[in-house]
Design a protein around this motif. Structure first.
Motif, PDB file in Angstrom:
ATOM      1  N   LYS A 197      50.996  23.076  21.015  1.00 25.00           N
ATOM      2  CA  LYS A 197      50.623  23.626  22.308  1.00 25.00           C
ATOM      3  C   LYS A 197      49.496  24.654  22.166  1.00 25.00           C
ATOM      4  O   LYS A 197      49.435  25.406  21.196  1.00 25.00           O
ATOM      5  CB  LYS A 197      51.829  24.283  22.992  1.00 25.00           C
TER       6      LYS A 197
ATOM      7  N   TYR B 133      48.561  20.559  25.573  1.00 25.56           N
ATOM      8  CA  TYR B 133      49.366  20.261  24.399  1.00 25.56           C
ATOM      9  C   TYR B 133      49.108  18.827  23.984  1.00 25.56           C
ATOM     10  O   TYR B 133      48.561  18.024  24.743  1.00 25.56           O
ATOM     11  CB  TYR B 133      50.855  20.519  24.617  1.00 25.56           C
TER      12      TYR B 133
ATOM     13  N   GLN C 275      47.035  23.279  19.044  1.00 19.36           N
ATOM     14  CA  GLN C 275      46.302  22.011  19.114  1.00 19.36           C
ATOM     15  C   GLN C 275      44.807  22.228  18.909  1.00 19.36           C
ATOM     16  O   GLN C 275      44.102  21.351  18.397  1.00 19.36           O
ATOM     17  CB  GLN C 275      46.558  21.284  20.435  1.00 19.36           C
TER      18      GLN C 275
END
Length: 582
Positions: A216, A178, A220
């Motif tokens: 997350k 994350y 990402q």
């Protein structure tokens, strides 16, 4: 362990003589149970775990291992003798799971937040970099760790916006599962909307429904895909840094996790400069059967491309599949909810798979049928069960012995998973855990909050593996943790966290192993996972002289001293590639 009788290649070839006995070391041995003050030792990590006094090297390979007296007879006028004077020789260490090229690229060209101890410190480092960048350039940082940051959380979106001067910014968490991004980055991919969802990922939102900047897993990844990749020159510089880092820490091999550009960079470096470590990449396979087919073609081409390369410096270790996420991020896929966490706020839940289970099984079957090893990232117990069952089904359908399919991380295997792993290792030489003991130290102030006090006692069950006759390998997942192997050796025995947020022994010691087992997990068993156990991983005649020389003997010192060991010299194929300054 026992004292090693002299063994050499000369027993098989009486006509063989040493012309140049390079890198020979002459040492004083153990005497019974007494270790002399100036003693040195060769920890062979052979089948009997012999401790020898000396060894001889010729043409890059070990030709004899035995006593001072016997090896001394081989010394000639051209021999280089390395007097160890109390130091200890082990096989070169091998890390079986690291993002070493990505990690060194980050160290060279991104902001290092691994030691940032507060939100203010994170912001100060980001601000200093942002002020130096040209308009439109990305602010990139890595390594913030909520277990180390005093506030136990990253900067807020508003705080990050205030110091990034309009530059898009992405700050990767230490787990790399994350990241914290700013408003400019969110705008680039259209994540400002409250309605957007990413399958296999999470756009974290506040009570008002707006993104907080925390992304997350695959959320990402969307941002990472729009950041410019390293240049060829940067990759070349990073590989030089990789080799230097490995050598300085007694490492002579690594299983790196790469995308095609990184593989091409390694290929180019091997052709131009020559690698001085065993580099065995796993290639990312994506999350669908279609992406797996693309990766399979890349692996087959890679195998063909390196077929003419001598010495196995660069090989292909197989395919990497990311099945679940991070325990710290509550995205690893579990059978039960995560523990309520008083230190780190956030919903519990059970995590989720990052690959559709049916697609995952099909991907495993594809690679297995083609004779390609698979390494699957699986942390949660539900994910681990799916991995071992998928390996078993694929191998039953298309039997192969020795592909050494791996379960990467494997924090909390169930009794079912352990039983299937026994069957896989016995019947197929597969189902091998590739673990990272150093997580217990560097992530040890966050993991107990995810698993809770009871389950934390049983994560990374090294002792259970050995009781069941299972082998496992070790590594670092660098840059998630330090790649220094002595930290992993120590953590395998001590199982202690960095700061003690949940106490000094949140993981207990029931799953500890002794230093002999820990060393084997970093040498011979790791060589096994690089398909090099016949060539390296132990100090035996006929194997490459891949050696690490340490300032103390890990078999003879208190556990607490293990993580303070210093590598004083590293040899790769008989050549000194690192020597510490006096």
């Amino acid at each position: 362990m026992g004292s090693a009788p002299v063994r050499s290649m000369y027993e098989e070839r009486p006509d063989y003589r040493v012309d140049v006995l390079a890198r020979t070391n002459v040492m004083t041995a153990w005497l019974g149970e007494v270790c002399l003050a100036r003693s040195s030792a060769c920890l062979t990590v052979d089948e009997q775990d012999h401790v020898a006094q000396a060894l001889a090297i010729r043409d890059g390979k070990i030709v004899a291992v035995g006593t001072d007296a016997d090896i001394g007879k081989l010394i000639g006028p051209s021999t280089r003798v390395i007097e160890l004077a109390g130091r200890t020789v082990t096989p070169g260490m091998i890390d079986t799971h690291a993002h070493v090229l990505d990690g060194l690229t980050a160290e060279l060209f991104k902001i290092d937040l691994t030691t940032a101890a507060s939100v203010a410190e994170v912001l100060a480092r980001v601000k200093a970099e942002a002020e130096k960048l040209p308009a439109g350039a990305w602010v990139q940082a890595f390594g913030w760790n909520e277990g180390v940051i005093a506030e136990h959380h990253p900067p807020s979106l508003a705080e990050l916006d205030a110091v990034t001067a309009g530059h898009p910014a992405l700050l990767e968490n230490v787990t790399h599962h994350y990241a914290m991004v700013n408003s400019a980055a969110l705008a680039l991919v259209g994540f400002q909307s409250g309605s957007i969802e990413i399958k296999g990922g999470t756009i974290v939102r506040g009570a008002d429904g707006k993104p907080t900047g925390l992304l997350k897993e695959k959320a990402q990844d969307v941002l990472l895909a729009v950041i410019p990749p390293p240049t060829d020159a940067q990759s070349h510089q990073a590989i030089q840094a990789v080799l230097g880092r490995l050598h300085s820490l007694g490492l002579t091999g690594v299983k790196d996790i790469v995308y095609p550009p990184a593989w091409n960079a390694y290929m180019a470096f091997e052709k131009s400069d020559g690698l001085t470590a065993h580099i065995c990449p796993l290639m990312w396979a994506g999350s669908t059967l279609d992406s797996a087919r693309v990766t399979l073609a890349a692996i087959q081409k890679g195998r063909s491309d390196i077929a003419s390369f001598p010495g196995k410096d660069l090989t292909v270790c197989g395919a990497k599949i990311l099945l679940d996420g991070s325990a710290m991020g509550h995205t690893a896929w579990r059978n039960e909810d995560y523990a309520a966490n008083p230190h780190f706020a956030g919903p519990a839940g059970r995590g989720y798979p990052l690959v559709d289970p049916d697609q995952y099984q099909a991907m495993v079957k594809l690679f297995n049928a083609a004779g390609v090893p698979v390494g699957t990232h699986a942390i949660g117990d539900r994910a681990i069960d799916l991995v071992v069952d998928s390996y078993a089904a694929a191998l039953k359908e298309s039997p192969h012995f020795g592909l050494r399919h791996a379960i990467i991380h494997e924090h909390e295997p169930t009794a079912h998973a352990l039983e299937v792993m026994q069957q896989l290792q016995t019947k197929y030489d597969a189902g091998i855990p590739e673990t990272q003991a150093s997580f217990l130290y560097y992530l040890g102030d966050s993991l107990p909050g995810a698993f809770g006090p009871d389950q934390s006692q049983h994560i990374m069950p090294f002792a259970t593996y050995r009781k069941l006759g299972l082998i496992y390998s070790n590594g670092s997942d660098f840059p998630v943790t330090s790649i220094a192997p002595q930290i992993g050796l120590w953590a395998s025995v001590a199982r202690e966290p960095l700061k003690g947020v949940y106490g000094q022994h949140p993981f207990g010691t029931a799953e500890s192993v002794d230093i002999h087992t820990a060393l084997r997990s970093y040498t011979l068993w790791s060589a096994h996972q690089l398909f090099l156990d016949k060539e390296t991983g132990s100090l035996e005649p006929g194997k490459w002289a891949d050696l690490a020389i340490w300032d103390r003997n890990p078999y003879a010192i208190p556990t607490a001293e293990l993580k303070g060991m210093k590598c004083t010299m590293t040899l790769y194929k008989g050549k000194v590639v690192f020597e510490a300054k006096p």
